[in-house]
Design an enzyme around this catalytic site. Structure first.
Site: not given
Ligand code: NAD
Length: 281
Positions: A156, A169
């Site tokens: 991130s 986080y």
């Molecule tokens: N959305 C944002 O603004 C953002 C920004 C920077 C980084 N990220 C990172 O990007 C990645 C993806 O996030 P996203 O935005 O798609 O969010 P999201 O919540 O839509 O998707 C995350 C997915 O991970 C799954 N998940 C969560 N915990 C889990 C576990 N213990 N085991 C297996 N699966 C699990 C969830 O069920 C979901 O399908 C994450 O690592 C998040 O931290 C997100």
């Protein structure tokens, strides 16, 4: 000709959001996908995670994109479960070329001294411990192919800069960058490249839910997705480019590049996909 023709990729958190987008985009470029998702909520997180229906929908979308899939419900915190899923997927497809450690969660917005202990544990266990489990399960299969490969860890902007009120986080995402740097040196001699992607706010269910809207817009009684997308809303002023959000496919295009042979001499990089968010820190 696809940019990932003949390759097999393992993706965690594949049921929705960025993980689903990575799977579909990579399938469009010729990859077959091994994937896992928890498909259940985790206490005490304040928003819903993916469902089994989401995972089924991802399966359909991968196949519509021309790929084959081997998807299973598993929790990245369960080291044996992750290892079994990868091993079964590799037995099914016969090889592994890349891994995308994408599963992640976020929780309460509070200062570091006020974040409850159980939330520290869940967020760091998933965002950092889950990445360690994913790498340790997947890399031996990439190594066994003897062809090199690509490890992509989803960090991130919070992996290289502070995001106030999310110390748990931010710490976990910094740890992922540190892990990436060590792995890049350790695995380099085998032509296994290791990089992170570092997005700013992505238009996914992690930030598009009633809890997150209220965190970002506490001054509004019932904030919505439309409020979050306004140019003078909570997100756009943080970016240098005129957009409130990165779309999941923008991150997927960076992940695809890092997984492809086009990036064959790129390793050890923390790649921002952030519309200039870090420039404005
Ligand atoms: N959305 C944002 O603004 C953002 C920004 C920077 C980084 N990220 C990172 O990007 C990645 C993806 O996030 P996203 O935005 O798609 O969010 P999201 O919540 O839509 O998707 C995350 C997915 O991970 C799954 N998940 C969560 N915990 C889990 C576990 N213990 N085991 C297996 N699966 C699990 C969830 O069920 C979901 O399908 C994450 O690592 C998040 O931290 C997100």
């Amino acid at each position: 000709m696809g940019r990932l023709d003949g390759k097999v990729v393992f993706i965690t958190g594949v049921a929705r959001g960025q993980g689903r987008s990575h799977a579909v985009r990579m399938a469009e470029e010729g990859a077959d996908i091994i994937g896992i998702d928890i498909c259940a909520n985790i206490e005490p997180l304040p928003y819903d995670l993916a469902t089994e229906q989401d995972l089924d929908d991802t399966r359909v979308m991968i196949e519509a994109a021309g790929g084959k899939s081997f998807l299973r419900k598993a929790d990245v915190r369960d080291r044996a479960g992750v290892a079994e899923a990868v091993a079964d997927g590799v037995a099914h497809f016969g090889r592994l070329d890349a891994v995308v450690a994408n599963a992640g969660v976020i929780s309460v917005a509070a200062t570091a001294l006020d974040i409850p202990a159980d939330e520290w544990k869940v967020v760091t266990d998933v965002c950092y411990g889950g990445v360690v489990n994913t790498v340790r399960a997947a890399v031996p299969h990439i190594r066994a192919g003897g062809r090199g490969g690509s490890v992509i860890l989803v960090s991130s902007v919070g992996g290289v800069a502070p995001i106030p009120t999310t110390a748990h986080y931010t710490a976990a995402k910094h740890a992922v960058v540190g892990l990436m740097r060590n792995l890049a040196v350790e695995l380099g001699p085998e032509s296994i490249r290791v990089n992170t992607v570092n997005p700013s706010t992505v238009d996914s269910p992690m930030v598009q839910n009633p809890w997150a809207w209220k965190v970002f817009m506490p001054h509004l009684e019932n904030p919505t997705a439309e409020d979050a997308a306004k140019p003078d809303g909570p997100h756009q002023p943080l970016n240098a480019l005129p957009t409130p959000f990165i779309d999941p496919v923008d991150v997927s295009n960076a992940v695809l590049f890092l997984a492809s042979d086009e990036a064959r001499f790129i390793t050890g990089v923390a790649l921002p996909v952030d519309a200039g968010w870090l420039l404005k820190k």
